[in-house]
Design a protein around this motif. Structure first.
Motif, PDB file in Angstrom:
ATOM      1  N   PRO A  26      75.447  55.210  35.361  1.00 51.78           N
ATOM      2  CA  PRO A  26      76.381  55.585  36.449  1.00 51.78           C
ATOM      3  C   PRO A  26      76.639  54.422  37.394  1.00 51.78           C
ATOM      4  O   PRO A  26      75.723  53.685  37.772  1.00 51.78           O
ATOM      5  N   VAL A  27      77.909  54.267  37.779  1.00 54.67           N
ATOM      6  CA  VAL A  27      78.290  53.158  38.665  1.00 54.67           C
ATOM      7  C   VAL A  27      78.636  53.625  40.068  1.00 54.67           C
ATOM      8  O   VAL A  27      78.890  52.805  40.951  1.00 54.67           O
ATOM      9  N   ASP A  28      78.622  54.953  40.266  1.00 55.02           N
ATOM     10  CA  ASP A  28      78.922  55.443  41.605  1.00 55.02           C
ATOM     11  C   ASP A  28      77.673  55.330  42.480  1.00 55.02           C
ATOM     12  O   ASP A  28      76.588  54.979  42.011  1.00 55.02           O
ATOM     13  N   VAL A  29      77.821  55.625  43.772  1.00 60.37           N
ATOM     14  CA  VAL A  29      76.739  55.437  44.743  1.00 60.37           C
ATOM     15  C   VAL A  29      75.822  56.659  44.756  1.00 60.37           C
ATOM     16  O   VAL A  29      76.281  57.800  44.831  1.00 60.37           O
ATOM     17  N   GLU A  30      74.517  56.386  44.681  1.00 61.11           N
ATOM     18  CA  GLU A  30      73.516  57.448  44.762  1.00 61.11           C
ATOM     19  C   GLU A  30      73.336  57.805  46.233  1.00 61.11           C
ATOM     20  O   GLU A  30      73.049  56.925  47.062  1.00 61.11           O
ATOM     21  N   PRO A  31      73.492  59.080  46.621  1.00 63.66           N
ATOM     22  CA  PRO A  31      73.563  59.455  48.045  1.00 63.66           C
ATOM     23  C   PRO A  31      72.325  59.078  48.850  1.00 63.66           C
ATOM     24  O   PRO A  31      72.449  58.656  50.005  1.00 63.66           O
ATOM     25  N   LYS A  32      71.141  59.226  48.272  1.00 60.47           N
ATOM     26  CA  LYS A  32      69.930  59.031  49.054  1.00 60.47           C
ATOM     27  C   LYS A  32      69.676  57.563  49.383  1.00 60.47           C
ATOM     28  O   LYS A  32      69.343  57.201  50.506  1.00 60.47           O
ATOM     29  N   THR A  33      69.841  56.687  48.385  1.00 57.03           N
ATOM     30  CA  THR A  33      69.551  55.259  48.588  1.00 57.03           C
ATOM     31  C   THR A  33      70.770  54.466  49.033  1.00 57.03           C
ATOM     32  O   THR A  33      70.638  53.315  49.474  1.00 57.03           O
ATOM     33  N   LYS A  34      71.969  55.066  48.894  1.00 56.49           N
ATOM     34  CA  LYS A  34      73.221  54.380  49.203  1.00 56.49           C
ATOM     35  C   LYS A  34      73.441  53.167  48.297  1.00 56.49           C
ATOM     36  O   LYS A  34      74.172  52.232  48.640  1.00 56.49           O
ATOM     37  N   LEU A  35      72.787  53.170  47.129  1.00 54.05           N
ATOM     38  CA  LEU A  35      72.957  52.099  46.148  1.00 54.05           C
ATOM     39  C   LEU A  35      73.688  52.642  44.938  1.00 54.05           C
ATOM     40  O   LEU A  35      73.673  53.847  44.662  1.00 54.05           O
ATOM     41  N   THR A  36      74.326  51.753  44.196  1.00 54.03           N
ATOM     42  CA  THR A  36      74.980  52.181  42.954  1.00 54.03           C
ATOM     43  C   THR A  36      73.930  52.625  41.949  1.00 54.03           C
ATOM     44  O   THR A  36      72.766  52.209  42.010  1.00 54.03           O
ATOM     45  N   GLY A  37      74.365  53.463  41.016  1.00 49.12           N
ATOM     46  CA  GLY A  37      73.436  53.950  40.001  1.00 49.12           C
ATOM     47  C   GLY A  37      72.795  52.833  39.210  1.00 49.12           C
ATOM     48  O   GLY A  37      71.624  52.903  38.839  1.00 49.12           O
ATOM     49  N   VAL A  38      73.557  51.771  38.947  1.00 45.79           N
ATOM     50  CA  VAL A  38      73.025  50.642  38.185  1.00 45.79           C
ATOM     51  C   VAL A  38      71.857  50.002  38.922  1.00 45.79           C
ATOM     52  O   VAL A  38      70.793  49.731  38.343  1.00 45.79           O
ATOM     53  N   GLU A  39      72.015  49.781  40.222  1.00 49.91           N
ATOM     54  CA  GLU A  39      70.950  49.140  40.990  1.00 49.91           C
ATOM     55  C   GLU A  39      69.750  50.064  41.129  1.00 49.91           C
ATOM     56  O   GLU A  39      68.605  49.624  41.101  1.00 49.91           O
ATOM     57  N   VAL A  40      69.982  51.356  41.269  1.00 49.81           N
ATOM     58  CA  VAL A  40      68.875  52.305  41.369  1.00 49.81           C
ATOM     59  C   VAL A  40      68.043  52.280  40.094  1.00 49.81           C
ATOM     60  O   VAL A  40      66.807  52.204  40.125  1.00 49.81           O
ATOM     61  N   VAL A  41      68.713  52.348  38.946  1.00 53.12           N
ATOM     62  CA  VAL A  41      68.010  52.385  37.667  1.00 53.12           C
ATOM     63  C   VAL A  41      67.214  51.105  37.422  1.00 53.12           C
ATOM     64  O   VAL A  41      66.106  51.144  36.886  1.00 53.12           O
ATOM     65  N   LEU A  42      67.751  49.968  37.847  1.00 52.79           N
ATOM     66  CA  LEU A  42      67.142  48.688  37.508  1.00 52.79           C
ATOM     67  C   LEU A  42      66.237  48.112  38.593  1.00 52.79           C
ATOM     68  O   LEU A  42      65.586  47.092  38.365  1.00 52.79           O
ATOM     69  N   THR A  43      66.163  48.739  39.759  1.00 49.24           N
ATOM     70  CA  THR A  43      65.322  48.186  40.823  1.00 49.24           C
ATOM     71  C   THR A  43      64.357  49.191  41.422  1.00 49.24           C
ATOM     72  O   THR A  43      63.427  48.791  42.116  1.00 49.24           O
ATOM     73  N   LYS A  44      64.531  50.477  41.155  1.00 49.60           N
ATOM     74  CA  LYS A  44      63.677  51.481  41.769  1.00 49.60           C
ATOM     75  C   LYS A  44      62.761  52.093  40.717  1.00 49.60           C
ATOM     76  O   LYS A  44      63.228  52.584  39.683  1.00 49.60           O
ATOM     77  N   LEU A  45      61.444  52.043  40.980  1.00 45.69           N
ATOM     78  CA  LEU A  45      60.501  52.695  40.086  1.00 45.69           C
ATOM     79  C   LEU A  45      60.640  54.206  40.191  1.00 45.69           C
ATOM     80  O   LEU A  45      60.945  54.746  41.257  1.00 45.69           O
ATOM     81  N   HIS A  46      60.410  54.875  39.064  1.00 44.35           N
ATOM     82  CA  HIS A  46      60.462  56.339  39.012  1.00 44.35           C
ATOM     83  C   HIS A  46      61.814  56.860  39.477  1.00 44.35           C
ATOM     84  O   HIS A  46      61.914  57.813  40.255  1.00 44.35           O
ATOM     85  N   ALA A  47      62.861  56.179  38.988  1.00 46.62           N
ATOM     86  CA  ALA A  47      64.212  56.642  39.297  1.00 46.62           C
ATOM     87  C   ALA A  47      64.989  56.720  37.998  1.00 46.62           C
ATOM     88  O   ALA A  47      64.888  55.839  37.151  1.00 46.62           O
ATOM     89  N   GLY A  48      65.748  57.796  37.807  1.00 41.66           N
ATOM     90  CA  GLY A  48      66.542  57.931  36.596  1.00 41.66           C
ATOM     91  C   GLY A  48      67.010  59.354  36.427  1.00 41.66           C
ATOM     92  O   GLY A  48      66.814  60.203  37.299  1.00 41.66           O
ATOM     93  N   ALA A  49      67.605  59.618  35.249  1.00 37.40           N
ATOM     94  CA  ALA A  49      68.180  60.942  34.998  1.00 37.40           C
ATOM     95  C   ALA A  49      67.274  61.800  34.131  1.00 37.40           C
ATOM     96  O   ALA A  49      67.701  62.813  33.615  1.00 37.40           O
TER      97      ALA A  49
END
Length: 774
Positions: free
Chosen positions: A79-102
């Protein structure tokens, strides 16, 4: 002594991915080659999860010549849209946040390999550079990272990105926008991740294993029918003029392509992995809703009408299987089949209490009903080795777990019941306490693939070696109990004859185990009286020297007389064999046990055979094959090694098997060196030694003796050259890779003649006379 100032200021808090870089072993196990490959598995598994979700039908893995690895798929794209909680794009959430995903909920993935949400982010943290491209919404999005931190690279040549290029890190707490670098068809979706493993993390010996990659890709293609996986290796120099048509082989169930293209081939029409995946992505998008029903048809079309790849690389392999675990078992099977491939399959549900993320973002305990799909294939062969592979959502579980426990529980129960019901026919005395089938008897010769698909499986650790979801065990056990029970009892149509053969084999293994135990008790040398029960042709050594005792297996009676005079009877024993023993690779267990030569060797070694072999009970520290230095002698050694490998393998594994190296020639010196002798072991060595003597002007008898066999030596010569530990030369038999050794033994000594003929033809040009005994 320094003052202890331990306080809160002494504590260190590692944030984000820094913890991964500080303790990589917690996430990938090791920082050697195994950890390097584990990172690759994490990225590949994410792509496979898209295939399991019905959104991907093609994955391309590229080993670039700059050391980087790229995994591309035509799934839905991160996903390339913004994740509401972190205010980061889905790409950055998946690749920089531990225990984050679908994969923490049930909406996006019903069953997946990744579940901890750390795979991609861990790989990112342990990479000196990671580039990701995502095709979604008609655009190609790009983002780059350095050691897990987002930013921008300034590559001199964008076509050849490098981790050494200048990098500008994105400022902390500032959202990073994805860069749009191109346009694609609205129907084209997918993800491409390319990363360079960080040399600061991985040790100098860490390297990618192409063979491991191919094995993993092949097994995945078995487990996800219809999924095509392409592996490209740019590290092989472009060679050969063979066309793709000549290199491509296709059968009804599998594509395995190895392509070598001419270095002068035109590259104008050669597409990148992104180009190749676009067509597949569009096709997957159109058929996503009906993919489950049409998978077999689409896969068959892929097989029958393969698209020839156009890559400018020397090595390209493609895998696409349609038969599932049944084809997998067929691929793993070695030797003669005792039964057809039996299949256990079905679905059931279980209730599990789990933590779910509520609307308020907090975790709440709730009971969830899970689906559990079971798919097992098995076959018995005439060997005694067990080949069992287990998987959860296509992730291999080498340590087994609840699904394997349930399977073994089910087949053990039903086999014992079937043997009890047919005890008279199988000649089993139920009153004899020793006549009880053990699990090892059942597993001997069994080839099985056990797979389950469940949502959010509980593994033991991130490396996912063992499945810990307890509710899976009773489901698999009940399913195995019912379906396998119908097969092994012969009540299911077409299984009566097969079940009879399987039960006979299992009972035969039981008898062999009991007999081996009795043989071990009989042959164990505890005193001089017990040694009298040994074969009469054994010339044993004196008792009390077990830690240094040596058993020479001697070819023929003619050499035995000389060897008796040449040996040190204090610790050297002799066992003559008559010519070429039984080829146990082709023979059954019963035939091997009834063969006098094989039975004598097993009895003399004294440690049993097969699965019951106990190396601690071996009567000798060294087993030395002493055969003539000719082709027949080499053949006898191979037959002996086949016996050791199949029925006494720990002897080879622990380095207790040796081959004596008798000389081929004896040079008698003359003049001042009269009475001295030089022994050589090959024609090349003889020529070199004679040239050396001529150069030094040392005289020698022109009539050089060539030994045609051990019997031509007198006792002193045999002792000096072959038996005396102070002067002899021994060749230790090693087995660094048991799986490779098994393949070679099966190829050279098995029933299947065509592969052996092909091996000889293919390697005829590489024949090196110096590598064999002549």
């Amino acid at each position: 002594m320094a003052k202890d100032n331990y306080g809160a200021e002494s504590l260190t808090v590692l944030e984000g991915l820094d913890a991964v870089r500080k303790r990589p072993g917690m996430y990938i196990g090791t920082t050697d080659s195994q950890g390097l490959m584990h990172c690759l598995w994490e990225i590949i598994d994410n792509a496979v999860d898209e295939a399991l979700a019905g959104a991907c039908n093609h994955i391309i893995v590229t080993l670039h010549d700059d050391g980087s690895v790229e995994v591309a798929d035509n799934g839905r794209g991160i996903p390339v849209d913004v994740e509401p909680k972190t205010k980061l794009t889905g790409v950055e959430v998946v690749l920089t946040k531990l225990h984050a995903g679908a994969k923490f909920g049930n909406s996006s993935y019903g069953a997946s390999g990744g579940l901890h949400g750390v795979g991609s982010s861990v790989v990112n943290a342990l990479s000196s550079r990671l580039d990701v491209e995502v095709d979604r919404d008609g655009k190609t999005h790009h983002m780059a990272f350095h050691q897990g931190h987002p930013g921008v690279y300034s590559d001199v040549d964008p076509e050849h990105p490098s981790p050494d290029s200048p990098f500008k890190k994105t400022r902390k707490n500032r959202p990073t926008e994805l860069e749009i670098i191109g346009k694609v068809s609205p129907k084209t979706t997918g993800t491409r991740i390319r990363y360079w493993a960080d040399p600061e993390i991985f040790n100098d010996t860490a390297e990618f294993s192409y063979d491991q990659l191919i094995d993993r890709v092949r097994q995945t293609s078995f487990l996800v029918p219809g999924l095509k996986i392409t592996v490209i290796d740019e590290n092989i120099p472009e060679t050969g003029d063979e066309s793709i048509d000549e290199m491509l082989e296709v059968d009804d169930n599998v594509i395995e392509q190895v392509t070598e293209e001419n270095t002068s081939a035109e590259t104008d029409d050669i597409g990148t992995s992104a180009d190749i995946l676009q067509e597949d992505s569009a096709e997957a998008d159109e058929s996503a809703e009906s993919q489950e029903n049409d998978a077999a048809t689409q896969s068959q079309e892929t097989v029958s009408q393969p698209v020839q790849p156009k890559y400018p690389h020397a090595r390209v392999e493609e895998f696409c299987h349609t038969g599932g675990v049944k084809d997998f078992v067929d691929f793993l099977s070695k030797g003669e089949a005792v039964s057809d491939i039996w299949r256990i399959a079905g679905e059931d549900t279980y209730v599990e209490e789990t933590q779910a993320v509520g609307d308020d973002g907090e975790l709440h305990a709730q009971k969830v009903t899970r689906d559990c799909a079971v798919d097992i294939a098995m076959r018995w062969t005439n060997g005694y080795d067990t080949t069992m592979r287990s998987f959860v959502n296509v992730v291999e579980t080498p340590g087994g777990g609840m699904h394997v426990d349930g399977f073994l529980q089910g087949i053990t129960k039903q086999v014992r019941k079937a043997i009890e019901d047919n005890a008279r026919k199988l000649k089993v005395n139920l009153k004899d306490s020793h006549m009880k089938v053990e699990r090892d008897d059942i597993l001997a010769g069994l080839v099985a693939v056990v797979t389950v698909r469940i949502a959010e499986p509980q593994f033991q650790g991130q490396t996912k070696d063992v499945l810990g979801t307890a509710q899976v065990k009773p489901i698999v056990s009940r399913m195995t109990d019912k379906q396998f029970g119908e097969m092994i009892t012969g009540s299911k149509r077409g299984y009566k004859e097969q079940s009879g053969r399987v039960l006979e084999k299992i009972v035969g293994e039981m008898h062999a185990r009991v007999q081996a135990r009795k043989t071990k008790e009989v042959t164990r040398r505890k005193n001089a009286l017990e040694s009298a029960s040994m074969p009469p042709k054994l010339s044993d050594c004196q008792p009390g020297n077990d830690d240094v005792a040596e058993l020479f297996i001697v070819e023929g009676d003619s050499a035995l007389g000389t060897a008796k005079a040449a040996r040190n009877s204090g610790f050297q024993a002799l066992l003559p064999i008559r010519g070429k023993i039984l080829n146990v690779q082709k023979a059954s267990l019963a035939q091997m046990l009834s063969n006098k030569e094989c039975a004598a060797i097993i009895q003399v070694v004294g440690a049993g055979s097969g699965a019951s072999f106990d190396i601690e009970q071996a009567r000798y520290n060294k087993i030395i094959m002493m055969t003539d230095a000719d082709v027949d002698g080499a053949h006898i050694r191979i037959l002996l090694l086949t016996l050791f490998y199949r029925y006494m393998r720990p002897l080879i594994e622990y380095g207790h098997v040796y081959a004596a190296v008798p000389p081929l020639h004896r040079i008698a010196l003359t003049g001042t060196h009269k009475g001295e002798y030089i022994y050589t072991y090959s024609d090349d060595e003889l020529a070199g030694k004679l040239a050396e003597l001529d150069k030094k002007h040392i005289g020698y008898n022109e009539d050089i003796q060539r030994y045609k066999g051990l019997g031509e030596m007198d006792a002193d010569q045999l002792a000096d050259t072959t038996m005396d530990p102070r002067t002899r030369m021994l060749r230790r038999i090693r087995m660094e890779d048991a799986e490779q050794a098994s393949h070679i033994f099966s190829l050279l000594m098995g029933d299947d003649v065509p592969p052996r003929k092909a091996f000889i033809v293919e390697n005829a040009d590489d024949f090196d006379r110096s590598k064999i005994d002549t």
